[in-house]
Design an enzyme around this catalytic site. Structure first.
Site, short mmCIF file in Angstrom:
data_model
loop_
_atom_site.label_atom_id
_atom_site.label_comp_id
_atom_site.label_asym_id
_atom_site.label_seq_id
_atom_site.Cartn_x
_atom_site.Cartn_y
_atom_site.Cartn_z
N ARG A 27 4.80 8.92 3.41
CA ARG A 27 4.93 9.39 4.76
C ARG A 27 5.66 8.40 5.67
O ARG A 27 6.00 8.71 6.80
CB ARG A 27 3.53 9.71 5.32
CG ARG A 27 2.90 10.96 4.60
CD ARG A 27 1.47 11.13 4.99
NE ARG A 27 0.67 10.10 4.35
CZ ARG A 27 0.17 10.18 3.10
NH1 ARG A 27 0.35 11.27 2.38
NH2 ARG A 27 -0.53 9.20 2.57
N GLY A 28 5.85 7.19 5.17
CA GLY A 28 6.32 6.09 6.02
C GLY A 28 7.66 6.27 6.69
O GLY A 28 7.94 5.65 7.71
N ASP B 83 10.66 3.53 4.46
CA ASP B 83 10.31 2.61 5.55
C ASP B 83 10.53 1.17 5.14
O ASP B 83 11.09 0.38 5.89
CB ASP B 83 8.86 2.85 6.01
CG ASP B 83 7.84 2.82 4.86
OD1 ASP B 83 8.24 2.70 3.69
OD2 ASP B 83 6.63 2.92 5.15
N ASP C 220 9.44 -3.09 -0.84
CA ASP C 220 8.45 -4.15 -1.08
C ASP C 220 8.59 -4.60 -2.54
O ASP C 220 9.50 -5.35 -2.87
CB ASP C 220 7.08 -3.57 -0.72
CG ASP C 220 5.96 -4.59 -0.74
OD1 ASP C 220 6.16 -5.71 -0.26
OD2 ASP C 220 4.87 -4.26 -1.23
N THR C 221 7.74 -4.10 -3.42
CA THR C 221 7.90 -4.46 -4.84
C THR C 221 9.15 -3.82 -5.45
O THR C 221 9.65 -4.28 -6.46
CB THR C 221 6.68 -4.03 -5.69
OG1 THR C 221 6.63 -2.60 -5.71
CG2 THR C 221 5.39 -4.61 -5.15
N GLY C 222 9.60 -2.72 -4.86
CA GLY C 222 10.77 -2.01 -5.37
C GLY C 222 10.41 -0.84 -6.27
O GLY C 222 11.28 -0.06 -6.67
N THR D 93 8.67 2.00 -5.64
CA THR D 93 8.81 3.33 -5.05
C THR D 93 10.27 3.76 -4.98
O THR D 93 10.61 4.87 -5.40
CB THR D 93 8.20 3.33 -3.62
OG1 THR D 93 6.85 2.89 -3.70
CG2 THR D 93 8.26 4.70 -2.98
N LYS E 175 11.31 -6.69 2.17
CA LYS E 175 10.56 -7.93 1.91
C LYS E 175 11.00 -8.45 0.54
O LYS E 175 10.31 -8.21 -0.46
CB LYS E 175 9.06 -7.63 1.84
CG LYS E 175 8.35 -7.41 3.13
CD LYS E 175 6.83 -7.48 2.91
CE LYS E 175 6.10 -6.36 3.54
NZ LYS E 175 4.65 -6.32 3.27
N ARG F 197 0.53 4.65 12.36
CA ARG F 197 1.90 5.16 12.16
C ARG F 197 2.57 5.52 13.48
O ARG F 197 3.78 5.53 13.59
CB ARG F 197 1.90 6.40 11.27
CG ARG F 197 1.45 6.16 9.84
CD ARG F 197 1.75 7.39 8.99
NE ARG F 197 1.05 7.37 7.71
CZ ARG F 197 1.48 6.76 6.62
NH1 ARG F 197 2.61 6.10 6.64
NH2 ARG F 197 0.79 6.81 5.50
#
Ligand code: IMP
Ligand code: MG
Length: 185
Positions: free
Chosen positions: A43-44, A103, A106-108, A110, A134, A168
């Site tokens: 949803r981000g 959005d 991060d870890t990559g 998604t 990040k 959010r």
């Protein structure tokens, strides 16, 4: 929502809106296609995509728009490591040039999962765009084609990003401060 609190504003709504304008100026020419589809990862990305698409309109770009819901995070801040689709897109993306919006990278996991999935559905190209990045958290090697802000390893909420489904709605991006027994951030 307790016990944690929102402390520092990282980017104000004015800073975000200026950066979104700049990003669209930079990416508009790369988005020219007779079959442009914007896909937001829910949803981000909902607020970011809504701002992007209105700026793209000013550049005379008229994409079809759809969303995919992917889950990996539980209720905390740490990814479970696996990604699954809980709601897939319904537009036909065969032969389409996709602009995939999230959005934060991060870890990559998604973004990699979503990009592979859309490629499997027959997209002609998939370009990626995230508001935040990040890089120090990366586990799967992927870079977004367009990034708004690169940040250190701290947890942010607002402008679509949540902590445990809250915050959010904040029009700005803020850092969440955790008490020592929470999270590993
Ligand atoms: P990745 O698969 O680890 O790259 O995680 C990407 C997803 O994790 C994003 O779509 C966000 O939903 C979530 N996420 C990662 N970092 C943050 C953060 O600082 N705040 C809120 N959500 C985050
Ligand atoms: Mg999330």
């Amino acid at each position: 929502m307790d016990p944690h609190h929102i402390r520092d504003i990282v980017y104000t709504d004015a800073q975000i809106s200026r950066r979104v304008d700049e990003m669209v100026d930079a990416m508009a020419d790369h988005c020219r296609s007779d079959n442009l589809v914007m896909i937001g990862i829910l949803r981000g990305s909902f607020m970011f995509l809504a701002d992007l698409v209105r700026d793209l309109y000013e550049h005379n770009l008229h994409p079809r728009i759809d969303f995919i819901t992917l889950e990996s995070y539980g209720s905390g801040t740490e990814s479970s490591g696996s990604v699954k689709i809980t709601k897939d897109i319904t537009v036909d993306v065969a032969g389409a040039d996709i602009l995939l919006i999230d959005d934060i990278l991060d870890t990559g996991r998604t973004l990699t999962y979503a990009k592979d999935h859309l490629t499997q559905l027959g997209a002609r190209s998939v370009k990626t765009c995230t508001l935040l990045d990040k890089p120090s958290r990366r586990i799967v090697p992927i870079e977004a084609d367009h990034v708004g802000f690169t940040i250190e390893d701290f947890f942010v909420v607002g402008y679509g990003l949540d902590y445990d489904s809250y915050y959010r709605e904040l029009p700005y991006l803020a850092k969440v401060t955790f008490t020592p027994d929470q999270s590993n951030h």
